[in-house]
Enzyme design. Structure first.
Site, PDB file in Angstrom:
ATOM      1  N   PHE A   1      -0.332  11.575  -4.747  1.00 47.09           N
ATOM      2  CA  PHE A   1      -0.495  12.144  -3.418  1.00 47.09           C
ATOM      3  C   PHE A   1      -1.966  12.407  -3.126  1.00 47.09           C
ATOM      4  CE2 PHE A   1      -0.301  14.875   0.209  1.00 47.09           C
ATOM      5  CZ  PHE A   1       0.623  14.180   0.978  1.00 47.09           C
TER       6      PHE A   1
ATOM      7  N   ASP B   1      -4.642   4.608   8.134  1.00 43.58           N
ATOM      8  CA  ASP B   1      -5.203   5.235   6.939  1.00 43.58           C
ATOM      9  C   ASP B   1      -4.613   4.633   5.665  1.00 43.58           C
ATOM     10  OD1 ASP B   1      -2.692   6.357   7.433  1.00 43.58           O
ATOM     11  OD2 ASP B   1      -3.360   8.439   7.356  1.00 43.58           O
TER      12      ASP B   1
ATOM     13  N   ASP C   1       2.104   3.048   2.879  1.00 39.12           N
ATOM     14  CA  ASP C   1       2.818   3.635   1.746  1.00 39.12           C
ATOM     15  C   ASP C   1       4.144   2.873   1.593  1.00 39.12           C
ATOM     16  OD1 ASP C   1       3.531   5.505  -0.222  1.00 39.12           O
ATOM     17  OD2 ASP C   1       4.263   6.950   1.228  1.00 39.12           O
TER      18      ASP C   1
HETATM   19  P1  IMP Z   1       4.721   4.706   5.464  1.00 38.12           P
HETATM   20  O1  IMP Z   1       5.477   4.569   6.751  1.00 38.12           O
HETATM   21  O2  IMP Z   1       5.607   5.167   4.349  1.00 38.12           O
HETATM   22  O3  IMP Z   1       3.916   3.504   5.086  1.00 38.12           O
HETATM   23  O4  IMP Z   1       3.801   5.948   5.650  1.00 38.12           O
HETATM   24  C1  IMP Z   1       2.569   5.906   6.141  1.00 38.12           C
HETATM   25  C2  IMP Z   1       2.092   7.316   6.465  1.00 38.12           C
HETATM   26  O5  IMP Z   1       2.483   8.291   5.480  1.00 38.12           O
HETATM   27  C3  IMP Z   1       0.597   7.312   6.463  1.00 38.12           C
HETATM   28  O6  IMP Z   1       0.087   6.950   7.719  1.00 38.12           O
HETATM   29  C4  IMP Z   1       0.279   8.737   6.072  1.00 38.12           C
HETATM   30  O7  IMP Z   1       0.243   9.539   7.239  1.00 38.12           O
HETATM   31  C5  IMP Z   1       1.427   9.170   5.207  1.00 38.12           C
HETATM   32  N1  IMP Z   1       1.073   9.099   3.766  1.00 38.12           N
HETATM   33  C6  IMP Z   1       1.481   8.192   2.856  1.00 38.12           C
HETATM   34  N2  IMP Z   1       0.954   8.422   1.649  1.00 38.12           N
HETATM   35  C7  IMP Z   1       0.176   9.525   1.787  1.00 38.12           C
HETATM   36  C8  IMP Z   1      -0.649  10.273   0.866  1.00 38.12           C
HETATM   37  O8  IMP Z   1      -0.796   9.977  -0.337  1.00 38.12           O
HETATM   38  N3  IMP Z   1      -1.295  11.353   1.390  1.00 38.12           N
HETATM   39  C9  IMP Z   1      -1.184  11.707   2.700  1.00 38.12           C
HETATM   40  N4  IMP Z   1      -0.439  11.036   3.588  1.00 38.12           N
HETATM   41  C10 IMP Z   1       0.249   9.953   3.131  1.00 38.12           C
HETATM   42 MG    MG Z   2      -0.441   8.160   9.387  1.00 37.37          MG
END
Ligand code: IMP
Ligand code: MG
Length: 179
Positions: free
Chosen positions: A152, A100, A103
Site C-alpha cells: 500500500f 496515478d 491496480d
Molecule cells: P483499480 O481500479 O483497482 O485499478 O484502482 C485504481 C485506484 O485505486 C487508483 O487510482 C488509486 O486511487 C487507488 N489505489 C490503488 N492502489 C493504491 C495504493 O497503493 N495506494 C493508494 N491508492 C491506491
Molecule cells: Mg485514482
C-alpha cells in the site's frame, strides 16, 4: 511528521521528477507535434499530471475527470461512476488519460471504453505506477512510469483515507497505520 508514517521510501522527489521527464519526452515524440488533450484523473493523479504536462513539449490542453470504482466486479460497468466529467467534447481529439496507479485495473477497464465511445481521434493511457500482481481487468498502459510491488503506497497524490497526498515522495505506508 508525515514521513514517520512510512515504512520506507520507494521513489524520492528526484526519482519522480526524472520519471516525469522521461515520460514527457516519450509522449512528445509519440504525438509528433499534434495537439493533445491531457486528462488528469482526480484526485490522485494531480501532482503527477502537473509535473508531466510541463515536460511534454507539444501543443496541449488540459482537462480533468473524476471516477469512483466502488465495488468493482467483472459483470457490469455500472460500478464505475463518473464523479466529475470532462469540461469539453473530445470527439476528434488526441486524448491522453493520466492516472496515478493501475491496480486491479477495474476503473480504467470500464472508463476507457466509455471515453472511446465519445469518438476521440486517439485514446492513450499514461500511468505513473503499475501494480501488475493485483490485476483483474486487462488495461493497456501506453506510457508507464514504474512497476511496483503489491504494497500500500502513499504520497505524490496517492492517499490513505484522504491523507498523505501532499508528500513529495512515494512510500510504503506502515501497516500499523491501516490495520
Ligand atoms: P483499480 O481500479 O483497482 O485499478 O484502482 C485504481 C485506484 O485505486 C487508483 O487510482 C488509486 O486511487 C487507488 N489505489 C490503488 N492502489 C493504491 C495504493 O497503493 N495506494 C493508494 N491508492 C491506491
Ligand atoms: Mg485514482
Amino acid at each position: 511528521m508525515l514521513l514517520q508514517d512510512l515504512e520506507r521510501v520507494l521513489y524520492s522527489a528526484e526519482d519522480l521528477a526524472a520519471c516525469a521527464r522521461r515520460l514527457g519526452e516519450e509522449i512528445a515524440a509519440a504525438y509528433a507535434g499534434e495537439e493533445v488533450v491531457a486528462v488528469g484523473m482526480l484526485k490522485g493523479a494531480t501532482l503527477f499530471f502537473a509535473d508531466l504536462v510541463r515536460q511534454i513539449d507539444a501543443p496541449l490542453q488540459f482537462d480533468f475527470m473524476g471516477a469512483s470504482s466502488y465495488g468493482c466486479s467483472a459483470q457490469s460497468s455500472g460500478e464505475v461512476r463518473i464523479t466529475k466529467d470532462l469540461a469539453a467534447d473530445i470527439a476528434g481529439k488526441h486524448v491522453l488519460l493520466v492516472e496515478d496507479i493501475v491496480d486491479t485495473g477495474c476503473t480504467l477497464h470500464h472508463l476507457l471504453p466509455l471515453l472511446a465511445r465519445r469518438g476521440p481521434r486517439s485514446l492513450r493511457l499514461c500511468a505513473l505506477l503499475d501494480k501488475p500482481e493485483r490485476r483483474k481487468f486487462d488495461v493497456n498502459i501506453d506510457f508507464k512510469g514504474f512497476s511496483v510491488p503489491d504494497e500500500f503506497l502513499v504520497g505524490y497524490g496517492l492517499d490513505y483515507a484522504g491523507r498523505y497526498r501532499n508528500l513529495s515522495c512515494i512510500g510504503v505506508l506502515k501497516r500499523e497505520i491501516y490495520v
